[in-house]
Design an enzyme around this catalytic site. Structure first.
Site, PDB file in Angstrom:
ATOM      1  N   LYS A 164       0.825  -1.213   0.000  1.00  0.00           N
ATOM      2  CA  LYS A 164       0.000   0.000   0.000  1.00  0.00           C
ATOM      3  C   LYS A 164       0.862   1.268   0.000  1.00  0.00           C
ATOM      4  CE  LYS A 164      -2.511   0.184   3.635  1.00  0.00           C
ATOM      5  NZ  LYS A 164      -2.445   1.354   4.536  1.00  0.00           N
ATOM      6  N   ARG A 200     -10.866   4.561   9.643  1.00  0.00           N
ATOM      7  CA  ARG A 200     -10.576   3.214  10.128  1.00  0.00           C
ATOM      8  C   ARG A 200     -11.774   2.638  10.887  1.00  0.00           C
ATOM      9  NH1 ARG A 200      -4.508   2.203  11.501  1.00  0.00           N
ATOM     10  NH2 ARG A 200      -4.478   1.983   9.255  1.00  0.00           N
ATOM     11  N   ARG A 224      10.127 -14.871   5.633  1.00  0.00           N
ATOM     12  CA  ARG A 224      11.148 -13.834   5.500  1.00  0.00           C
ATOM     13  C   ARG A 224      12.248 -14.036   6.535  1.00  0.00           C
ATOM     14  NH1 ARG A 224       8.096  -8.975   6.208  1.00  0.00           N
ATOM     15  NH2 ARG A 224       7.279  -9.317   4.123  1.00  0.00           N
ATOM     16  N   ARG A 284      12.231 -11.982  12.176  1.00  0.00           N
ATOM     17  CA  ARG A 284      11.822 -10.921  13.099  1.00  0.00           C
ATOM     18  C   ARG A 284      10.550 -11.336  13.841  1.00  0.00           C
ATOM     19  NH1 ARG A 284      11.002  -5.679   9.635  1.00  0.00           N
ATOM     20  NH2 ARG A 284       9.502  -7.167   8.821  1.00  0.00           N
ATOM     21  N   ARG A 315      -2.342  -9.432  13.112  1.00  0.00           N
ATOM     22  CA  ARG A 315      -2.378  -8.146  12.424  1.00  0.00           C
ATOM     23  C   ARG A 315      -3.403  -8.168  11.282  1.00  0.00           C
ATOM     24  NH1 ARG A 315       3.374  -7.502  11.892  1.00  0.00           N
ATOM     25  NH2 ARG A 315       3.215  -8.390   9.829  1.00  0.00           N
TER      26      ARG A 315
END
Ligand SMILES: [Zn+2]
Length: 213
Positions: A14, A89, A123, A156, A167
């Site tokens: 985004k 939001r 990742r 991470r 999330r």
């Protein structure tokens, strides 16, 4: 005037698209996150109020956020329009936005959430030289070791599966009612976010350019 909203799950690209749109159409990217951080850093009266909410881990109430956005879009650089990112939001915020102005187009990036999970969870990063790898899509030559500097690669905390899913679930819960709201208003366009950066950008500019015809 060109007034846009960009919606899309975290890590769906985004930010990249918003930057490119902002440049192409000469309108500022108005990000709630950036505005909040800026107001707090500058210690504006609004910033001081907001800080007390952020310190408790909560997002500020709708009226504070809306005020922040109103102040921002009345700046001279937004006289040709703006691109809202991270706003609205909540349904409360979108009701306030409706009172404030008429949005031309809502760009809704659709991506298979499982693909985003796979991208994030695989990742691996090098803490020394910041190289980024992926266990499936971009492997290091030796497993778990950086090609460039030989340092052990890590995952991470942000990329751990539970964190990523959490999330994305928050995003889904928050945005679903908003998507319905904009669909009813008829100014929402779905963008296929599974394609490459260039293709996604072309889908967006095609939708925007149709507005003026
Ligand atoms: Zn390295």
């Amino acid at each position: 005037m060109l007034k846009l909203i960009i919606f899309g799950p975290p890590s769906a690209g985004k930010g990249t698209q918003a930057q490119r749109l902002s440049k192409k159409y000469g309108i500022p990217q108005v990000s709630t996150g950036d505005l909040l951080r800026e107001a707090v850093a500058k210690q504006t009266p609004l910033g001081v109020k907001i800080k007390s909410y952020l310190d408790t881990g909560k997002l500020g109430p709708d009226d504070l956020i809306v005020q922040l956005i109103k102040d921002r879009v009345s700046q001279p650089d937004a006289s040709n329009g703006y691109l809202l990112d991270g706003f609205p939001r909540t349904i409360g915020q979108s009701t306030e936005l409706d009172k404030m102005t008429e949005i031309d187009l809502v760009l809704n990036i659709n991506v298979d959430l499982e693909l985003l999970v796979e991208r994030a969870v695989g990742r691996r990063i090098c803490t020394k030289c910041a190289s980024v790898y992926h266990v499936k899509f971009n492997r290091s030559k030796a497993e778990g070791v950086c090609d460039k500097c030989g340092t052990a690669l890590i995952q991470r905390d942000d990329d751990k599966e539970a964190t990523v899913r959490n999330r994305l679930n928050v995003y889904k819960d928050q945005t679903a009612p908003l998507i319905d709201h904009f669909k009813k208003k008829g100014n929402l366009v779905d963008i296929d976010g599974s394609k490459g950066i260039e293709d996604v950008f072309l889908q967006m500019t095609a939708a925007i350019d149709r507005l003026s015809k």
